[in-house]
Write a protein that holds these residues in place. Sequence first.
Motif, PDB file in Angstrom:
ATOM      1  N   ALA A 455       0.673  -1.805  -0.311  1.00  0.00           N
ATOM      2  CA  ALA A 455      -0.302  -0.288   0.247  1.00  0.00           C
ATOM      3  C   ALA A 455       0.713   1.204  -0.327  1.00  0.00           C
ATOM      4  O   ALA A 455       0.590   2.326  -0.634  1.00  0.00           O
ATOM      5  CB  ALA A 455      -0.784   0.206   0.959  1.00  0.00           C
ATOM      6  N   ALA A 456       2.247   1.648   0.549  1.00  0.00           N
ATOM      7  CA  ALA A 456       2.652   2.441   0.725  1.00  0.00           C
ATOM      8  C   ALA A 456       3.897   2.478  -0.524  1.00  0.00           C
ATOM      9  O   ALA A 456       3.115   3.911  -0.923  1.00  0.00           O
ATOM     10  CB  ALA A 456       4.059   2.069   1.440  1.00  0.00           C
ATOM     11  N   MET A 457       3.665   1.474  -1.474  1.00  0.00           N
ATOM     12  CA  MET A 457       4.297   1.865  -2.595  1.00  0.00           C
ATOM     13  C   MET A 457       3.155   2.087  -3.591  1.00  0.00           C
ATOM     14  O   MET A 457       3.533   3.140  -4.366  1.00  0.00           O
ATOM     15  CB  MET A 457       5.036   0.255  -3.524  1.00  0.00           C
ATOM     16  CG  MET A 457       5.517   1.151  -4.338  1.00  0.00           C
ATOM     17  SD  MET A 457       6.595   1.244  -4.221  1.00  0.00           S
ATOM     18  CE  MET A 457       7.879   0.227  -3.639  1.00  0.00           C
ATOM     19  N   GLY A 458       2.054   1.716  -3.218  1.00  0.00           N
ATOM     20  CA  GLY A 458       0.936   2.201  -4.484  1.00  0.00           C
ATOM     21  C   GLY A 458       0.840   3.854  -3.878  1.00  0.00           C
ATOM     22  O   GLY A 458       0.717   4.093  -5.115  1.00  0.00           O
ATOM     23  N   GLN A 459       1.118   4.467  -2.889  1.00  0.00           N
ATOM     24  CA  GLN A 459       0.367   5.730  -2.719  1.00  0.00           C
ATOM     25  C   GLN A 459       1.755   6.693  -2.865  1.00  0.00           C
ATOM     26  O   GLN A 459       1.428   7.124  -3.281  1.00  0.00           O
ATOM     27  CB  GLN A 459       0.126   5.623  -0.752  1.00  0.00           C
ATOM     28  CG  GLN A 459       0.203   7.163  -0.458  1.00  0.00           C
ATOM     29  CD  GLN A 459      -0.464   7.339   0.504  1.00  0.00           C
ATOM     30  OE1 GLN A 459       0.045   8.094   1.853  1.00  0.00           O
ATOM     31  NE2 GLN A 459      -1.041   6.339   1.453  1.00  0.00           N
ATOM     32  N   ALA A 460       2.985   6.236  -2.629  1.00  0.00           N
ATOM     33  CA  ALA A 460       3.910   6.933  -3.680  1.00  0.00           C
ATOM     34  C   ALA A 460       4.221   7.109  -4.967  1.00  0.00           C
ATOM     35  O   ALA A 460       4.380   8.291  -5.219  1.00  0.00           O
ATOM     36  CB  ALA A 460       5.486   6.484  -3.116  1.00  0.00           C
ATOM     37  N   LEU A 461       3.834   5.978  -5.888  1.00  0.00           N
ATOM     38  CA  LEU A 461       3.463   5.861  -7.701  1.00  0.00           C
ATOM     39  C   LEU A 461       2.101   6.461  -7.436  1.00  0.00           C
ATOM     40  O   LEU A 461       2.913   7.702  -8.816  1.00  0.00           O
ATOM     41  CB  LEU A 461       3.517   4.322  -7.347  1.00  0.00           C
ATOM     42  CG  LEU A 461       4.453   3.312  -8.050  1.00  0.00           C
ATOM     43  CD1 LEU A 461       5.088   1.876  -7.664  1.00  0.00           C
ATOM     44  CD2 LEU A 461       6.282   3.709  -7.846  1.00  0.00           C
ATOM     45  N   THR A 462       1.799   6.760  -6.649  1.00  0.00           N
ATOM     46  CA  THR A 462       0.467   7.189  -7.611  1.00  0.00           C
ATOM     47  C   THR A 462       0.632   8.873  -7.361  1.00  0.00           C
ATOM     48  O   THR A 462       0.340   9.497  -7.721  1.00  0.00           O
ATOM     49  CB  THR A 462      -1.211   7.100  -6.491  1.00  0.00           C
ATOM     50  OG1 THR A 462      -1.358   5.300  -6.726  1.00  0.00           O
ATOM     51  CG2 THR A 462      -2.512   7.940  -7.355  1.00  0.00           C
ATOM     52  N   ARG A 463       0.876   8.840  -6.042  1.00  0.00           N
ATOM     53  CA  ARG A 463       1.439  10.754  -5.990  1.00  0.00           C
ATOM     54  C   ARG A 463       2.712  11.636  -7.120  1.00  0.00           C
ATOM     55  O   ARG A 463       1.905  12.338  -7.161  1.00  0.00           O
ATOM     56  CB  ARG A 463       1.637  11.289  -4.100  1.00  0.00           C
ATOM     57  CG  ARG A 463       0.692  10.424  -3.152  1.00  0.00           C
ATOM     58  CD  ARG A 463       1.482  10.495  -1.515  1.00  0.00           C
ATOM     59  NE  ARG A 463       1.941  11.020  -1.322  1.00  0.00           N
ATOM     60  CZ  ARG A 463       2.368  11.878  -0.095  1.00  0.00           C
ATOM     61  NH1 ARG A 463       2.194  10.320   0.949  1.00  0.00           N
ATOM     62  NH2 ARG A 463       2.818  13.349   0.019  1.00  0.00           N
ATOM     63  N   ARG A 464       3.616  10.352  -7.346  1.00  0.00           N
ATOM     64  CA  ARG A 464       4.470  11.021  -7.569  1.00  0.00           C
ATOM     65  C   ARG A 464       3.952  10.712  -8.952  1.00  0.00           C
ATOM     66  O   ARG A 464       4.673  11.979 -10.261  1.00  0.00           O
ATOM     67  CB  ARG A 464       5.307   9.515  -8.636  1.00  0.00           C
ATOM     68  CG  ARG A 464       6.525  10.537  -9.139  1.00  0.00           C
ATOM     69  CD  ARG A 464       7.500  10.886  -8.587  1.00  0.00           C
ATOM     70  NE  ARG A 464       8.167  11.301  -9.014  1.00  0.00           N
ATOM     71  CZ  ARG A 464       9.861  12.079 -10.243  1.00  0.00           C
ATOM     72  NH1 ARG A 464       9.567  13.621  -9.317  1.00  0.00           N
ATOM     73  NH2 ARG A 464      10.859  13.021 -10.636  1.00  0.00           N
ATOM     74  N   TYR A 465       3.839   9.867  -9.718  1.00  0.00           N
ATOM     75  CA  TYR A 465       3.027   9.921 -11.338  1.00  0.00           C
ATOM     76  C   TYR A 465       1.969  10.588 -11.636  1.00  0.00           C
ATOM     77  O   TYR A 465       1.852  11.001 -12.641  1.00  0.00           O
ATOM     78  CB  TYR A 465       3.144   8.697 -12.101  1.00  0.00           C
ATOM     79  CG  TYR A 465       4.755   8.162 -11.485  1.00  0.00           C
ATOM     80  CD1 TYR A 465       5.399   9.197 -12.806  1.00  0.00           C
ATOM     81  CD2 TYR A 465       4.928   6.850 -11.228  1.00  0.00           C
ATOM     82  CE1 TYR A 465       6.572   8.070 -12.501  1.00  0.00           C
ATOM     83  CE2 TYR A 465       6.128   6.439 -11.065  1.00  0.00           C
ATOM     84  CZ  TYR A 465       7.216   7.046 -12.286  1.00  0.00           C
ATOM     85  OH  TYR A 465       8.223   6.100 -11.548  1.00  0.00           O
ATOM     86  N   SER A 466       0.817  10.542 -10.607  1.00  0.00           N
ATOM     87  CA  SER A 466      -0.164  11.735 -11.213  1.00  0.00           C
ATOM     88  C   SER A 466      -0.458  13.322 -11.194  1.00  0.00           C
ATOM     89  O   SER A 466      -0.457  13.880 -11.686  1.00  0.00           O
ATOM     90  CB  SER A 466      -1.799  11.237 -10.305  1.00  0.00           C
ATOM     91  OG  SER A 466      -0.597  12.010  -8.357  1.00  0.00           O
ATOM     92  N   ARG A 467       0.956  13.632  -9.962  1.00  0.00           N
ATOM     93  CA  ARG A 467       1.843  14.694 -10.492  1.00  0.00           C
ATOM     94  C   ARG A 467       2.767  15.527 -11.510  1.00  0.00           C
ATOM     95  O   ARG A 467       2.603  16.070 -12.583  1.00  0.00           O
ATOM     96  CB  ARG A 467       2.517  14.934  -8.603  1.00  0.00           C
ATOM     97  CG  ARG A 467       3.082  16.686  -9.232  1.00  0.00           C
ATOM     98  CD  ARG A 467       3.691  16.497  -7.830  1.00  0.00           C
ATOM     99  NE  ARG A 467       4.339  18.020  -7.564  1.00  0.00           N
ATOM    100  CZ  ARG A 467       4.778  18.815  -6.342  1.00  0.00           C
ATOM    101  NH1 ARG A 467       4.035  18.168  -5.355  1.00  0.00           N
ATOM    102  NH2 ARG A 467       5.042  19.976  -6.431  1.00  0.00           N
ATOM    103  N   LEU A 468       3.208  14.132 -11.915  1.00  0.00           N
ATOM    104  CA  LEU A 468       3.849  14.650 -13.563  1.00  0.00           C
ATOM    105  C   LEU A 468       3.080  14.613 -14.444  1.00  0.00           C
ATOM    106  O   LEU A 468       3.108  15.245 -15.481  1.00  0.00           O
ATOM    107  CB  LEU A 468       5.097  13.015 -13.134  1.00  0.00           C
ATOM    108  CG  LEU A 468       6.373  13.315 -12.461  1.00  0.00           C
ATOM    109  CD1 LEU A 468       6.710  12.182 -12.913  1.00  0.00           C
ATOM    110  CD2 LEU A 468       7.216  14.189 -12.179  1.00  0.00           C
TER     111      LEU A 468
END
Length: 622
Positions: A455-468
Amino acid sequence: MEPSALKSSDVSASEAGSEFDPKQFIKTLTSKPGVYQMYDAKGKILYVGKAKNLKNRVSSYFRAAGLTTKTLALVRRIAAINITVAPSEAEALVLEHNLIKSQKPPFNILLRDDKSFPYIFLSSDERHVRLSLHRGAKKKKGQYFGPYPNVGAVRESLNFLQKTFGVRQCEDSVYRNRTRPCLLYQIGRCSGPCVEAISEQAYARDVVQTAQFLDGKSDSLLQELVKSMETASSELDFEQAAIFRDRITALRQVQAQQVMESGFQNMDVVACAVEAGKACIHMLYIRQGSVMGSKTHYPKDRLDSTTGDVLNAFLCHLYLGGGDMDIPPVVIVNQPSADLKVLQDAVALKSGRQVKITANVRTYRAKWLAMAEQAARLNLQSLLNSAQTQRQRLESLQDTLGLDELPNRIECFDISHSSGENTVASCVVFNQQGAAKSDYRRFNISDITAGDDYAAMGQALTRRYSRLQKEGVSLPDLLLIDGGKGQISTARAVLEELGISYLKIVGVAKGTTRKAGFETLVHPDGREQVLASDHPALHLIQQIRDEAHRFAITGHKQRRDSQRRTSTLEAIPGVGPKRRKELLNHFGGLQEVMRASVDDLAKVPSISKKMAEEVYSALHSE
């Protein structure tokens, strides 16, 4: 033209019954144009060359004066020379290219063969057509726009089109199974045709406008958008008018950035720089009067060739290689050469296309050439200054993972926590020069089950690439995940949700011994790959993974320590309420005060240099 159609003759030690005698061999040579192939005593190819006059060109190798050390090393190994006479110099150039490509002589200037050029594909056999990157044979029904110089240029264009027109780019499997709008719809990057969030007529209009832009019809598209905006305003449909206004603004910005002069010409601008036995070639791809993209090449040269030699070899490789290469009518180079006219004739002979290759340019063409020359010089200097192992590792990584191109941007994620508390995710970025520390990011993870790394990895990836995506920043060429199949599955699900499932993902799992050098590379399809402990690609992956691990642990410790201290500033002698308030106001919070250097702290009005040193020491003491 096949070599069999030409006249061949050769002399070798094995056939003549004696050692190779260059003086005797040169006496038998013709003065006609052709190709010569040099072999060593074991019959292995050394070098392939083209000559306008075979007798003069071959004899130049056996004159000691003026030869470089590397050329002398080649001559000492020659045991036989094969001669092929050609009807013209242009036909000799075509034959030379074919022989170099098939035999790969070690002393020739060698370039890596690109795979098929990438295109933007707009499908036509679906209810809601899709935009995507395409390589290979054009078998699908739809429109193909390109070719583009590299995948990066395609992604930049797809990113702009996604923001501006909202035509879907998600995989068909994702599109068909949607029951609610995805995150791309929520951040305004897709019009949501999968859930009927846009009418058929409006979506078809967006598709037409997308095709117009890709066809280079920006002016007519702008006129159409202006009329549509005025119509929507007169009908009091201000929301729709705002959409058209934003598209007009985006197109105006693209025109301002790309079009340097009037005119809609197609041309390639090629600049070469040579120094210290290394060469760099930088290309600008001009299409419809705009810089579509650029690409840098680093040819391998074993003979200390001149700038003109390297440039001519590169142009032959580029334009005589066949395939789907888009040969423009004009090619601009930074080095004049007598061989340019021969190359023009060879291109016409091989492809049936007329092309003008010139080094004499003015006005906007001179500006483009200056841009390419500066990029070639800077890139070559960067190559010479940086460790050679970095590029060797990248090339090894490209071959090992089967990447289409040398990765320009690699991102790696890792998770750190203490028994599930104060979880921090790190994202480190590497480019072709090494670590790009200014692009590093950390994510404080919250609202998950303690210790749930997936879940931590999913949250980090979502935040990173949705922002990019929202900011329109370029995405990486390769995504590394510290973990095995579970983390890879999580990453794949996140990227599919965001509509960027084309990103290359590789998991870096610890081996059975959990020691460095025994890592297993895990691919999304379940395939596992184990590299030798001394493999250059593995060394690069280890370096990036270890940096992500270090950055995550550092962030976790900072977050943990800040929680454990009720007020770090209160414990520092001499820092009272007034100074605490000034520090916090100046930097915007305790975390920024913690990151500040001594010089930064001393810029606060009430903090002297000595006090700044004391504050810094107290904040960073173990």
